[in-house]
Structures are given as C-alpha cells and as structure tokens.
Design an enzyme around this catalytic site. Structure first.
Site, PDB file in Angstrom:
ATOM      1  N   SER A 119     -61.014 -15.984  16.199  1.00 41.10           N
ATOM      2  CA  SER A 119     -60.697 -17.109  17.096  1.00 41.10           C
ATOM      3  C   SER A 119     -59.697 -18.065  16.461  1.00 41.10           C
ATOM      4  O   SER A 119     -59.924 -18.547  15.353  1.00 41.10           O
ATOM      5  CB  SER A 119     -61.954 -17.933  17.404  1.00 41.10           C
ATOM      6  OG  SER A 119     -62.917 -17.154  18.013  1.00 41.10           O
ATOM      7  N   HIS A 162     -58.705 -16.642  23.629  1.00 43.84           N
ATOM      8  CA  HIS A 162     -58.551 -15.318  23.027  1.00 43.84           C
ATOM      9  C   HIS A 162     -57.573 -14.523  23.880  1.00 43.84           C
ATOM     10  O   HIS A 162     -57.843 -14.263  25.051  1.00 43.84           O
ATOM     11  CB  HIS A 162     -59.882 -14.545  23.009  1.00 43.84           C
ATOM     12  CG  HIS A 162     -60.927 -15.137  22.115  1.00 43.84           C
ATOM     13  ND1 HIS A 162     -61.870 -14.387  21.466  1.00 43.84           N
ATOM     14  CD2 HIS A 162     -61.169 -16.410  21.761  1.00 43.84           C
ATOM     15  CE1 HIS A 162     -62.650 -15.172  20.747  1.00 43.84           C
ATOM     16  NE2 HIS A 162     -62.253 -16.411  20.932  1.00 43.84           N
ATOM     17  N   HIS A 222     -66.802  -9.460  22.361  1.00 40.61           N
ATOM     18  CA  HIS A 222     -68.043 -10.043  21.860  1.00 40.61           C
ATOM     19  C   HIS A 222     -69.224  -9.602  22.712  1.00 40.61           C
ATOM     20  O   HIS A 222     -69.089  -9.385  23.918  1.00 40.61           O
ATOM     21  CB  HIS A 222     -67.966 -11.573  21.901  1.00 40.61           C
ATOM     22  CG  HIS A 222     -66.829 -12.149  21.117  1.00 40.61           C
ATOM     23  ND1 HIS A 222     -65.562 -12.273  21.643  1.00 40.61           N
ATOM     24  CD2 HIS A 222     -66.765 -12.615  19.839  1.00 40.61           C
ATOM     25  CE1 HIS A 222     -64.773 -12.801  20.717  1.00 40.61           C
ATOM     26  NE2 HIS A 222     -65.473 -13.009  19.624  1.00 40.61           N
ATOM     27  N   TYR A 277     -71.584 -11.471  23.683  1.00 44.18           N
ATOM     28  CA  TYR A 277     -71.924 -12.464  24.709  1.00 44.18           C
ATOM     29  C   TYR A 277     -71.069 -12.311  25.968  1.00 44.18           C
ATOM     30  O   TYR A 277     -71.391 -12.858  27.021  1.00 44.18           O
ATOM     31  CB  TYR A 277     -71.819 -13.901  24.159  1.00 44.18           C
ATOM     32  CG  TYR A 277     -70.457 -14.300  23.644  1.00 44.18           C
ATOM     33  CD1 TYR A 277     -69.406 -14.591  24.502  1.00 44.18           C
ATOM     34  CD2 TYR A 277     -70.234 -14.405  22.278  1.00 44.18           C
ATOM     35  CE1 TYR A 277     -68.158 -14.949  24.015  1.00 44.18           C
ATOM     36  CE2 TYR A 277     -68.993 -14.769  21.780  1.00 44.18           C
ATOM     37  CZ  TYR A 277     -67.955 -15.034  22.655  1.00 44.18           C
ATOM     38  OH  TYR A 277     -66.723 -15.379  22.167  1.00 44.18           O
ATOM     39  N   GLU A 278     -69.977 -11.560  25.876  1.00 43.84           N
ATOM     40  CA  GLU A 278     -69.169 -11.321  27.082  1.00 43.84           C
ATOM     41  C   GLU A 278     -69.853 -10.326  28.013  1.00 43.84           C
ATOM     42  O   GLU A 278     -69.429 -10.118  29.139  1.00 43.84           O
ATOM     43  CB  GLU A 278     -67.790 -10.778  26.683  1.00 43.84           C
ATOM     44  CG  GLU A 278     -66.933 -11.784  25.961  1.00 43.84           C
ATOM     45  CD  GLU A 278     -65.626 -11.178  25.479  1.00 43.84           C
ATOM     46  OE1 GLU A 278     -64.720 -11.012  26.294  1.00 43.84           O
ATOM     47  OE2 GLU A 278     -65.536 -10.857  24.275  1.00 43.84           O
ATOM     48  N   ALA A 324     -64.050 -16.772  12.890  1.00 40.78           N
ATOM     49  CA  ALA A 324     -64.381 -18.190  12.743  1.00 40.78           C
ATOM     50  C   ALA A 324     -65.890 -18.263  12.566  1.00 40.78           C
ATOM     51  O   ALA A 324     -66.622 -17.506  13.206  1.00 40.78           O
ATOM     52  CB  ALA A 324     -63.962 -18.942  13.996  1.00 40.78           C
ATOM     53  N   MET A 328     -70.249 -14.914  15.593  1.00 41.59           N
ATOM     54  CA  MET A 328     -70.657 -14.075  16.728  1.00 41.59           C
ATOM     55  C   MET A 328     -69.855 -12.777  16.782  1.00 41.59           C
ATOM     56  O   MET A 328     -69.584 -12.254  17.858  1.00 41.59           O
ATOM     57  CB  MET A 328     -70.483 -14.848  18.042  1.00 41.59           C
ATOM     58  CG  MET A 328     -71.257 -16.150  18.106  1.00 41.59           C
ATOM     59  SD  MET A 328     -70.935 -17.035  19.635  1.00 41.59           S
ATOM     60  CE  MET A 328     -71.563 -18.670  19.238  1.00 41.59           C
ATOM     61  N   SER A 329     -69.455 -12.288  15.624  1.00 43.99           N
ATOM     62  CA  SER A 329     -68.617 -11.078  15.646  1.00 43.99           C
ATOM     63  C   SER A 329     -68.730 -10.305  14.336  1.00 43.99           C
ATOM     64  O   SER A 329     -69.642 -10.520  13.541  1.00 43.99           O
ATOM     65  CB  SER A 329     -67.150 -11.473  15.879  1.00 43.99           C
ATOM     66  OG  SER A 329     -66.648 -12.165  14.747  1.00 43.99           O
ATOM     67  N   ASN A 347     -66.607 -25.129  11.307  1.00 45.15           N
ATOM     68  CA  ASN A 347     -67.545 -26.238  11.539  1.00 45.15           C
ATOM     69  C   ASN A 347     -68.705 -26.068  10.564  1.00 45.15           C
ATOM     70  O   ASN A 347     -68.875 -24.988   9.989  1.00 45.15           O
ATOM     71  CB  ASN A 347     -68.050 -26.232  12.992  1.00 45.15           C
ATOM     72  CG  ASN A 347     -68.683 -24.903  13.367  1.00 45.15           C
ATOM     73  OD1 ASN A 347     -67.967 -23.896  13.514  1.00 45.15           O
ATOM     74  ND2 ASN A 347     -69.989 -24.872  13.498  1.00 45.15           N
ATOM     75  N   HIS A 396     -66.516 -25.030  20.976  1.00 48.14           N
ATOM     76  CA  HIS A 396     -65.475 -23.995  20.941  1.00 48.14           C
ATOM     77  C   HIS A 396     -64.079 -24.587  20.697  1.00 48.14           C
ATOM     78  O   HIS A 396     -63.265 -24.010  19.981  1.00 48.14           O
ATOM     79  CB  HIS A 396     -65.512 -23.205  22.253  1.00 48.14           C
ATOM     80  CG  HIS A 396     -64.539 -22.059  22.295  1.00 48.14           C
ATOM     81  ND1 HIS A 396     -64.582 -21.025  21.398  1.00 48.14           N
ATOM     82  CD2 HIS A 396     -63.484 -21.800  23.125  1.00 48.14           C
ATOM     83  CE1 HIS A 396     -63.598 -20.175  21.664  1.00 48.14           C
ATOM     84  NE2 HIS A 396     -62.926 -20.617  22.705  1.00 48.14           N
TER      85      HIS A 396
END
Ligand code: HPA
Length: 321
Positions: free
Chosen positions: A64, A95, A117, A119-120, A147, A250-251, A274, A289
């Site tokens: 990201s 993205h 991802h 979550y998609e 990220a 998340m990846s 973060n 995000h």
C-alpha cells in the site's frame, strides 16, 4: 480457458446477467470460488509471455502506497489486471492494479502494483495465485513489501522492518493458500517454512541500509497477517505482542507460503505506517487507511532505494554464478 477479458474466475459458472454498470461487479467476482488449476495459471503465464519479451527472474509485490517501487523499472510494459484473462482485479482504494515487466539493475523483473487481499472476498489461494504465475514465467526471487502497524516498542512510524519470519495466524484458524489438492508441479504437499525468509538477502539488506545511512530506522522482525479489513482491538494487539509479533498487516504471509511452496527465494519488508495502540488511553492515533497510504507515499523513495540495492546485489551474484 479463453483469451477474453478478465472476469477473475476459473472453471466456475459465469455471471450471465448484463451487469456492466453494476458497481459491485468486481466484488461479485471476488466472492466466486476459484479453482485455479495448474493449466489455468499456465494459461495466464503463457498469455503474458506471448506479449512481453521479458523473462523475469525477480517478482516484486508493491505494498500500500509503495507503488513507486516500480518506477525505477526501465523498458517497461504494463498490463492492467482487468485485461489479463482470468486475473482478479484490485478493489481497494489507493491500490492500482497493474503488472509491470521490465528491467531493474539489469535484472529482468515483473512487478505487481496492487495485490489481492483476503478482506476483498478473495480466498487466500486466489490472493496468492499471481505468485504461481510468476513461477511459471521463470521468477526465482519473490521480493514483497507491505504496510504494517508496529507493535515492537522500538519501532517508529516510517521505519522499515525486514521480515525475519512470520506467524501465520490465518493458518492457525485452518486457512491456507495451499489448502485443497496439491499439485506437485508447484511443490510438495507439506512444505517446510523454517527458512521462509532468505537469511543471506536479509544480511544484504542490512548492509545496504548501512550504506544508505538508515540503519537506525531499519529493524528485523516477525510479521503477522490478519484477515482485516478492520484494524485490531487493543486486546488483540496485546495478544499479538505477547506471541512475539513485531508488526501486523493484512497481506504477504500467504504470498510467501505460496512462493516457498514452489521453491522461490523470498525477501520481504514492512513499512511501519502506524503504531498499534497497546493501551486504551494510548496517545497513538487510531489506525486509518488514509494515514497508511500517506506514510507509504512519503517513504516510498527510501523503500524503493533499499529494494533496488538488494536487487543490484542479486544481479551481481547472478553474474558471478
Ligand atoms: N493493522 C493491520 N494492517 C495494517 C496496519 C495495522 O495497524 N497498518 C497497515 N496495515
């Protein structure tokens, strides 16, 4: 498989309704159950090989906000995911979805600007399917970035964490990109993961960070991937820290598992975008995000330089082999 425009599915019932104006189309396709057999993936690799003279040795996945990692690639040719037959499409804001072929430090490379991802709505095997396309195109090294939220108290926003290892939390819950019948043309049924991240490339990266004068902001640690898309609760972050996690995202984990299954050499790093709040009254801002993408953009040049220098070393080593 046909060579027509992508619909992101293989061997599944096609959506026959005329829904070209349906904004949720991509999401619909993302939810379809994939069965990417060897021949389906070979067809994607063949499609690309028929259209590019580049025979990549290195596959890059940009995280990201880190898409400009691909900006240093020369003699480029790019393919939007939506134009690659049976390729999924990125559905996340910020993205892009593009596969770029060309040369970095004289090495033939292919780079994904935008990844898939969980979550998609894509199953893990579909998220990491492009790694197998890379393999069938000749890629030997997977270089991934992401990220991540920092959990190690030494980490600051903007730091880089070279991935030494991962904890496959989704695997603990019985979810793996290798689930289902194993095709030995890709790799063994029960692949080891003890040396998932190449120790030599990790030491090369430290050396390069030293040369760049950024060693003080480059760490080595353990990453974990959660399903998302929500960020974590304080209790979850505390638990992950107790388990030895230094950064959460998340990846990447399923991509690395897929790459190691087919015997690729893996190098990966996280950009700490973060800091995870380990207390309820923490002074850290809540993860969001926009911040993740913004920090990614502000640090993409340094991340790109580090990646290029590691690739340059690989190029040198390949020449002397
Ligand atoms: N958690 C999960 N994924 C992330 C984070 C985070 O804090 N930051 C960037 N990706």
């Amino acid at each position: 498989m046909t060579g027509k425009k992508a619909n992101g599915s293989c061997n599944v019932a096609k959506n026959t309704s005329n829904d070209s104006d349906n904004e949720n189309r991509n999401v619909y396709y993302a939810m379809e159950k994939p069965t990417y057999a060897y021949d389906d993936i070979k067809a994607i690799a063949d499609y690309l090989m028929e259209r590019t003279p580049v025979r990549p040795k290195i596959g890059i996945i940009c995280g990201s906000g880190l898409n400009s990692l691909a900006d240093s690639i020369t003699n480029t040719q790019s393919f939007d995911y939506e134009n690659i037959p049976n390729f999924p499409v990125s559905t996340v804001e910020g993205h892009v979805g593009r596969m770029i072929f060309g040369y970095l430090e004289n090495m033939p490379v292919m780079a994904m600007q935008g990844r898939f991802h969980y979550y998609e709505g894509y199953p893990l095997a579909k998220c990491s399917m492009p790694v197998r396309v890379m393999k069938l195109m000749g890629v030997q090294y997977l270089m991934a970035t992401n990220a991540a939220g920092g959990l190690n108290p030494k980490y600051k926003v903007g730091d880089i964490m070279i991935m030494r290892d991962h904890i496959n939390m989704m695997g603990f819950a019985g979810n793996s990109p290798l689930q289902g019948p194993n095709d030995p043309r890709f790799g063994p049924r029960f692949p080891p993961m003890t040396n998932a991240y190449n120790a030599h490339l990790i030491s090369v990266a430290h050396k390069m960070a030293k040369e760049m004068g950024i060693s003080h902001e480059v760490h080595e640690g353990v990453y974990t991937c959660l399903g998302g898309p929500n960020y974590e609760t304080v209790a979850e972050l505390k638990m992950l820290r107790i388990l030895g996690v230094d950064a959460v995202g998340m990846s990447t984990v399923h991509e690395v598992i897929t790459a190691r299954h087919c015997d690729m050499t893996v190098f990966a790093f996280s950009l700490i975008t973060n800091i995870g709040a380990l207390e309820y009254d923490s002074s850290e801002d809540e993860a969001n995000h926009e911040e993740v993408v913004m920090v990614g953009k502000s640090r993409q040049s340094i991340c790109g330089q580090l990646m290029c220098r590691v690739i340059k070393e690989i190029a040198k080593e390949c020449q002397t082999k």
